[in-house]
Design a protein around this motif. Structure first.
Motif, mmCIF file in Angstrom:
data_model
loop_
_atom_site.group_PDB
_atom_site.id
_atom_site.type_symbol
_atom_site.label_atom_id
_atom_site.label_comp_id
_atom_site.label_asym_id
_atom_site.label_seq_id
_atom_site.Cartn_x
_atom_site.Cartn_y
_atom_site.Cartn_z
ATOM 1 N N THR A 108 0.914 -1.256 -0.014
ATOM 2 C CA THR A 108 -0.106 -0.029 0.112
ATOM 3 C C THR A 108 0.701 1.487 -0.060
ATOM 4 O OG1 THR A 108 -1.492 -1.324 1.671
ATOM 5 C CG2 THR A 108 -2.129 1.099 1.229
ATOM 6 N N ALA A 109 2.047 1.270 0.651
ATOM 7 C CA ALA A 109 2.694 2.412 0.738
ATOM 8 C C ALA A 109 3.791 2.708 -0.241
ATOM 9 C CB ALA A 109 3.707 2.289 2.251
ATOM 10 N N TYR A 110 3.879 2.006 -1.392
ATOM 11 C CA TYR A 110 4.568 1.907 -2.377
ATOM 12 C C TYR A 110 4.643 3.158 -3.028
ATOM 13 C CZ TYR A 110 6.575 0.810 -7.101
ATOM 14 O OH TYR A 110 7.272 0.871 -8.168
ATOM 15 N N ARG A 111 3.583 3.650 -3.542
ATOM 16 C CA ARG A 111 3.385 4.880 -4.511
ATOM 17 C C ARG A 111 3.957 5.942 -3.525
ATOM 18 N NH1 ARG A 111 2.715 3.993 -9.253
ATOM 19 N NH2 ARG A 111 2.416 6.131 -9.295
ATOM 20 N N THR A 112 3.544 6.025 -2.253
ATOM 21 C CA THR A 112 3.988 7.402 -1.338
ATOM 22 C C THR A 112 5.657 7.145 -1.310
ATOM 23 O OG1 THR A 112 2.129 7.156 -0.191
ATOM 24 C CG2 THR A 112 3.681 8.221 0.764
ATOM 25 N N LEU A 113 5.982 5.963 -0.958
ATOM 26 C CA LEU A 113 7.483 5.964 -0.429
ATOM 27 C C LEU A 113 8.283 5.897 -1.784
ATOM 28 C CD1 LEU A 113 7.210 2.730 1.866
ATOM 29 C CD2 LEU A 113 7.818 5.243 2.469
ATOM 30 N N ARG A 114 7.807 5.389 -3.089
ATOM 31 C CA ARG A 114 8.458 5.548 -4.197
ATOM 32 C C ARG A 114 8.520 7.099 -4.519
ATOM 33 N NH1 ARG A 114 6.710 3.381 -10.187
ATOM 34 N NH2 ARG A 114 8.825 4.083 -11.253
ATOM 35 N N ALA A 115 7.712 7.887 -4.249
ATOM 36 C CA ALA A 115 7.443 9.111 -4.588
ATOM 37 C C ALA A 115 8.570 10.097 -3.543
ATOM 38 C CB ALA A 115 6.090 9.922 -4.527
ATOM 39 N N LEU A 116 8.738 9.421 -2.303
ATOM 40 C CA LEU A 116 9.541 10.026 -1.623
ATOM 41 C C LEU A 116 11.074 9.682 -1.511
ATOM 42 C CD1 LEU A 116 7.562 10.121 1.594
ATOM 43 C CD2 LEU A 116 8.185 12.047 0.456
ATOM 44 N N THR A 117 11.327 8.766 -2.613
ATOM 45 C CA THR A 117 12.664 8.424 -2.841
ATOM 46 C C THR A 117 13.661 9.516 -2.997
ATOM 47 O OG1 THR A 117 11.889 6.207 -3.259
ATOM 48 C CG2 THR A 117 14.123 6.602 -3.657
ATOM 49 N N GLY A 118 14.659 9.563 -2.079
ATOM 50 C CA GLY A 118 15.565 10.801 -2.127
ATOM 51 C C GLY A 118 15.375 11.992 -1.817
ATOM 52 N N ARG A 119 14.149 11.976 -0.887
ATOM 53 C CA ARG A 119 13.781 13.232 -0.261
ATOM 54 C C ARG A 119 13.631 12.755 1.408
ATOM 55 N NH1 ARG A 119 11.250 16.611 -3.923
ATOM 56 N NH2 ARG A 119 11.064 15.393 -5.689
ATOM 57 N N GLU A 120 13.813 13.737 2.049
ATOM 58 C CA GLU A 120 13.542 13.799 3.482
ATOM 59 C C GLU A 120 12.499 13.268 3.914
ATOM 60 O OE1 GLU A 120 15.052 16.918 6.661
ATOM 61 O OE2 GLU A 120 16.307 16.353 5.040
ATOM 62 N N LEU A 121 12.204 12.484 4.910
ATOM 63 C CA LEU A 121 11.024 11.852 5.188
ATOM 64 C C LEU A 121 10.113 12.788 5.824
ATOM 65 C CD1 LEU A 121 12.275 8.862 7.488
ATOM 66 C CD2 LEU A 121 11.121 8.633 5.118
ATOM 67 N N THR A 122 8.690 12.454 5.510
ATOM 68 C CA THR A 122 7.757 13.576 5.791
ATOM 69 C C THR A 122 7.022 13.091 7.020
ATOM 70 O OG1 THR A 122 6.125 12.464 4.411
ATOM 71 C CG2 THR A 122 7.256 14.436 3.462
ATOM 72 N N ALA A 123 7.409 11.816 7.624
ATOM 73 C CA ALA A 123 6.812 11.304 8.687
ATOM 74 C C ALA A 123 7.578 10.141 9.241
ATOM 75 C CB ALA A 123 5.306 10.705 8.322
ATOM 76 N N PRO A 124 7.478 9.758 10.485
ATOM 77 C CA PRO A 124 7.976 8.527 10.817
ATOM 78 C C PRO A 124 8.092 7.351 10.051
ATOM 79 C CG PRO A 124 7.024 9.645 12.713
ATOM 80 C CD PRO A 124 6.604 10.222 11.465
ATOM 81 N N PRO A 125 8.919 6.430 9.738
ATOM 82 C CA PRO A 125 8.804 5.547 8.927
ATOM 83 C C PRO A 125 7.663 4.365 9.345
ATOM 84 C CG PRO A 125 11.267 5.590 9.821
ATOM 85 C CD PRO A 125 10.525 6.638 10.263
ATOM 86 N N ASP A 126 7.331 4.320 10.612
ATOM 87 C CA ASP A 126 6.500 3.359 11.104
ATOM 88 C C ASP A 126 5.140 3.975 10.482
ATOM 89 O OD1 ASP A 126 7.770 1.744 13.324
ATOM 90 O OD2 ASP A 126 8.672 3.576 13.304
ATOM 91 N N LEU A 127 4.975 5.263 10.602
ATOM 92 C CA LEU A 127 3.613 5.971 10.296
ATOM 93 C C LEU A 127 3.388 5.837 8.583
ATOM 94 C CD1 LEU A 127 1.031 7.429 11.106
ATOM 95 C CD2 LEU A 127 2.536 9.505 10.901
ATOM 96 N N LEU A 128 4.650 6.171 7.821
ATOM 97 C CA LEU A 128 4.796 6.227 6.321
ATOM 98 C C LEU A 128 4.149 4.652 5.777
ATOM 99 C CD1 LEU A 128 7.819 8.005 5.339
ATOM 100 C CD2 LEU A 128 5.368 8.642 4.597
#
Ligand SMILES: Cc1cc2nc3c(=O)[nH]c(=O)nc-3n(C[C@H](O)[C@H](O)[C@H](O)COP(=O)(O)OP(=O)(O)OC[C@H]3O[C@@H](n4cnc5c(N)ncnc54)[C@H](O)[C@@H]3O)c2cc1C
Ligand SMILES: Cc1cc2nc3c(=O)[nH]c(=O)nc-3n(C[C@H](O)[C@H](O)[C@H](O)COP(=O)(O)OP(=O)(O)OC[C@H]3O[C@@H](n4cnc5c(N)ncnc54)[C@H](O)[C@@H]3O)c2cc1C
Lengths: 420, 463
Positions: free
Chosen positions: A381-401
């Motif tokens: 489920t988190a794939y799309r979000t995480l992929r879009a965030l790759t190379g960027r600073e996390l916008t939330a704690p990993p557990d939440l993302l």
């Protein structure tokens, strides 16, 4: 415009050849170019990425990429079933199988790849297939019968797609993968373990760390069985090779064009061969020696070359995103970015839930702030979000993302700490 | 039970020492006698490796003197218990009466069955020593040392001897040191720490023979071993209890009142088996001492086993193990690996409670998790921050993608591109596809595009 347009010849009407012409036509305001597209396949370009859906009921027409506007464009000439057999660089012509000679001002090679068929005895027997074109799928559908035993050679992204296709055709396939795990390029051991469990649940039988040694004929002369290098003997009436692809660069040698170390027309980061009139894009292009087996980098190359032909500004080809998600219903597996934590000082953060059967790995920079890549299995489920965030600073704690629904989705409930 | 009984304690290790101190604190007023086989007052066994590395002397380890009125007899070994007459006999020829007897006989090193480690009369050969007592630590011979056994004790001993500048080889039959507690990643990390501290490791190997100055391994290798330190495990010291007819399995069996099968005889510490477990940790011994002191002082209470942490701390190494290596109730597992900095965490959760954990190089996480584990408290939701030892909330808590994030990767379409198309009037997938090509490749982004459309439409009524 009174000036006659120059002629662009595109060899291959696959996904990138089509994109190139489309992009060129969209931006060629003054009709500077006329495109001649020479296609080996008997039909216009189609969405190869979605090819498997053809076996799930979508028609060839659903998957076509060439709309009416394209087919009726006076500045586009598409010749199907017209494979190019030779290039005469001095005369600046190409010859097709029927002997027709076509002159070019610019030539773009977009010939894609062919499936790699390992040199095992019996690989030419009737009952052996590859999985790349409509014709391949038609042949497979023709041969498949409910209950026939089948073997897919290769447990990568495409091999699993092919295995699933066999399953949809009523065949319960074995999957044979040389590497110690499925999808070895994309997944780590933890992710592959979940994947194996999921596809086993679908009825696939997985054999990793072994290869096909020989394919044996049955009494009828067609495929009857397969022996693996570990000695296992499998019944098989169908064998599908999906053990990787090789760039289709057979036009290079006779034309005196250089190829990359692992094949492909050798080009620079502007997709130019050493001949100023010849370019290569898509899977057949070895950009600085490296080939890419995904459509996104191919599209990038196609647009880049079209822009160059139109003297539009364009950035050179940069290392593309090679994220991948398995397209199998009910099998949620994906990887993105630096999935194997190969970058300097990378941190790995892994969550495994044995009850839910899920596995998630995030690869982060040494400070644990910037997302570099990851592997998701069992729940992507988190794939799309995480992929879009790759190379960027996390916008939330990993557990939440990892528990978030998707990009732009409803924000998660505020944390207890925030509410307090 | 009255507070004036005569309590006789056999053994004077950390368990006994803590017990007699707490007995007084909990109001026991009767006489207390302690018999200790070792020739010195009670000392802190846990710190023995500091004697090995030369930072402390055996004398420095001595524990505070017992409270007034506690009689301690050092160098006296109890040899028999006459339960009918409530007498204990000793090797000094004395007999001691008791109202309550406490067995705190601890554990003794297990000597491997290895050719050449014992002399004909059963004693350890010259050069061979165990590491359980202060005498052992002072006895270790000079020259190159082989440490046999890479459990916690062997690992700690190896590091201590290296700090003392000794030439050390660690021989361990498992694939890596502490293999019964550590997974492969943590084990590899520990092995590399030992190597970089200067140890030679021989893992996956067993010793087959000791000859003076030499140890022969099962693959034929001969190691120089002027000293051989046996760290091959311990076993509860139960001989006395067994001879007295008390129930003994691995350890002396006790119930929740730390009572043996004789209600007047108790046992605690490394010699006791409680709930089927013989943990062999000083933390357990201390907790049991606290409970037993209350019980013997007449309080109506029983012992509830705590959940101690195993910590191994040496310069450059901080290792913590909580719970069993493969906790049965665990449903979720979280690992953090940071090979570049030699950090590793493996956390097993049962729901949101800690079922077990192994942490290397993460002292803050180790301390926090040990607390949560000991009290069975829920783990906070930002586990990443917890493991890294960072303050939770260091990262914002909204999953909002930046506008530059690419959503359709096949066609390289960003969230900003989608919003631009929306402002230009695209309201559905077809419109978006026409304007941006998003969704026309693999189609995997369709849901995302729908979401962006919905949130744009919802949050912004006029284009
Ligand atoms: C089943 C399947 C699933 C896939 N899934 C994904 C996915 O999920 N994501 C992803 O990114 N990629 C996926 N791919 C890969 C993707 O389809 C390719 O990367 C993409 O099609 C490459 O485009 P191309 O134009 O370079 O090559 P192709 O699409 O292969 O087109 C090349 C064309 O050139 C023709 N040709 C070759 N030689 C000549 C010649 N001499 N003369 C004339 N014509 C010639 C070929 O017949 C072919 O039609 C998948 C591929 C398959 C087979
Ligand atoms: C080098 C070393 C490091 C350690 N580090 C740690 C650590 O970091 N953390 C941890 O939790 N644990 C550690 N331990 C284990 C810890 O020391 C024991 O758990 C603890 O000592 C147990 O205390 P005890 O009083 O039950 O037994 P012991 O300390 O074994 O004391 C028992 C005493 O009873 C005496 N005795 C036995 N039989 C008789 C008899 N018949 N008559 C009279 N006296 C008798 C023995 O001589 C001994 O002195 C370590 C042990 C060693 C050797």
């Amino acid at each position: 415009m009174t000036r006659t347009p120059r002629t662009l010849v595109v060899v291959g009407h696959g996904m990138t050849g089509h994109r190139l012409v489309e992009h060129l036509r969209a931006h060629d305001r003054h009709g500077a170019w006329r495109a001649v597209v020479l296609a080996e396949e008997p039909r216009p370009a189609y969405n190869r990425v979605a090819l498997s859906s053809y076996l799930e009921g979508r028609s060839a027409a659903d998957l076509t990429l060439a709309d009416r506007a394209f087919l009726t464009d006076p500045l586009v000439e598409l010749r199907t079933a017209a494979p190019v057999t030779g290039i005469d660089r001095r005369a600046r012509t190409v010859t097709t199988a029927d002997g027709t000679v076509t002159r070019y001002d610019a030539l773009v090679l977009a010939t894609g790849s062919r499936p790699f068929v390992p040199p095992v005895p019996g690989r030419d027997l009737p009952g052996c297939f590859v999985y790349r074109t409509f014709d391949d799928l038609d042949a497979l559908r023709e041969a498949a019968r409910e209950g026939l035993p089948g073997v897919v050679v290769g447990g990568g992204l495409l091999g699993l797609e092919a295995a699933n296709a066999l399953r949809l055709l009523g065949v319960r396939p074995h999957v044979v993968e040389l590497a110690p795990r499925l999808m070895p390029v994309q997944l780590d051991d933890g992710g592959a373990r979940v994947l194996t469990r999921l596809v086993t649940g679908l009825g696939l039988r997985v054999h990793c760390g072994t290869a096909v040694r020989e394919i044996h004929p049955a009494a009828d002369g067609r495929v009857g069985g397969v022996t693996l290098t570990d000695g296992t003997a499998l019944d098989a009436r169908l064998v599908v090779f999906s053990a990787g692809v090789r760039p289709r660069d057979e036009l290079a040698g006779p034309a005196g064009l250089a190829t990359g170390g692992r094949g492909g027309f050798l080009v620079d980061d502007l997709c130019r061969t050493e001949d100023p009139h010849i370019w290569a894009v898509g899977e057949c292009a070895a950009v600085r020696g490296r080939t890419y087996g995904l459509v996104a980098p191919g599209y990038r190359m196609a647009e880049l070359v079209a822009d160059r032909l139109l003297d539009r500004p364009t950035a050179p080809f940069a290392d593309p995103d090679t994220a991948a998600k398995l397209k199998l219903l009910g099998v949620d597996v994906a990887s993105f970015g630096d999935a194997h934590a190969e970058t300097e000082g990378a941190l790995e953060y892994v969550l495994r839930d044995d009850t839910a059967g899920t596995y998630a790995k995030l690869v982060l920079d040494p400070e644990g702030r910037v997302l570099r890549g990851g592997v998701l299995a069992g729940d992507a489920t988190a794939y799309r979000t995480l992929r879009a965030l790759t190379g960027r600073e996390l916008t939330a704690p990993p557990d939440l993302l990892l528990s978030a629904p998707g990009p732009g989705g409803p924000p998660p409930p505020p944390r207890a700490a925030d509410a307090a | 039970m009255t507070a004036t009984h005569h309590v006789l304690v056999v053994g004077h290790g950390p368990a006994a020492h803590r017990l007699v101190e707490r007995l007084r604190a909990h109001g026991h007023r009767g006489p207390v006698t302690v018999l200790g086989a070792e020739p010195r007052p009670a000392y802190n066994r846990v710190l023995l490796t500091s004697v090995l590395d030369g930072t402390l002397t055996a004398g420095d380890l001595e524990l505070p003197a017992p409270p007034d009125g506690v009689r301690v007899r050092s160098g006296v070994t109890a040899t028999a218990v006459d339960r009918a007459r409530r007498l204990v006999r000793t090797d000094s020829g004395e007999t001691f009466r008791y109202d309550r007897l406490v067995l705190a006989t601890g554990a003794r090193p297990r000597i491997p069955r290895l050719t050449g480690v014992r002399t004909a009369d059963g004693r350890l050969t010259e050069g061979v020593t165990t590491l359980r007592t202060a005498d052992d630590a002072e006895r270790l011979a000079d020259g190159p040392v082989v440490v046999l056994g890479g459990g916690v004790l062997g690992t700690e001993t190896t590091l201590a001897l290296l700090r003392a500048g000794r030439d050390v080889t660690l021989v361990h039959p498992g694939p890596h040191p502490m293999h019964d507690r550590l997974d492969d990643t943590a084990g590899a990390l520990l092995a590399s720490r030992l190597r970089s501290a200067g140890a030679r490791l021989r893992t996956g190997r067993a010793a087959v023979e000791y000859r003076p100055g030499k140890l022969v391994l099962d693959d034929g290798e001969v190691l120089r071993a002027d000293a051989l330190a046996l760290c091959t495990g311990v076993e509860p010291e139960t001989a006395l209890a067994r001879r007295a007819g008390l129930a003994v399995r691995t350890g002396i069996v006790v119930d929740r009142h730390l009572r043996t099968t004789d209600p007047r005889v108790h046992a605690l510490g490394d010699c006791a088996e409680s709930g089927g477990e013989v943990p062999g940790h000083v933390g357990t011994a201390w907790e049991q001492a606290e409970s037993l002191a209350r019980i013997l002082a007449g309080h109506d209470t029983h012992h509830r086993a705590g959940r101690p942490a195993l910590r191994l701390r040496a310069p450059g190494l901080d290792l913590a193990c909580l719970g069993p290596p493969d906790p049965p109730g665990a449903t979720r597992r979280i690992t953090l690996s940071d090979p570049a900095r030699g950090r590793h965490a493996a956390l097993a959760l049962d729901g949101d409670r800690v079922a077990g954990a192994v942490l290397i190089g993460l002292p803050r996480a180790a301390a926090a998790l040990a607390q949560l584990y000991a009290r069975d408290l829920p783990v906070p939701s930002d586990r990443f921050a917890l493991l890294l030892g960072a303050a939770a909330g260091a990262t914002p808590a909204r999953v909002e993608l930046p506008d530059a994030a690419v959503l359709c990767h096949c066609n390289h379409v960003t969230k900003a591109d989608l919003l631009r198309a929306w402002r230009a009037g695209a309201r559905d997938l077809t419109g978006i596809a026409a304007a941006t090509r998003a969704t026309t490749g693999c189609g995997g982004c369709a849901d995302d595009v729908r979401r962006v459309l919905a949130s744009a439409t919802g949050g912004n009524s006029a284009p």
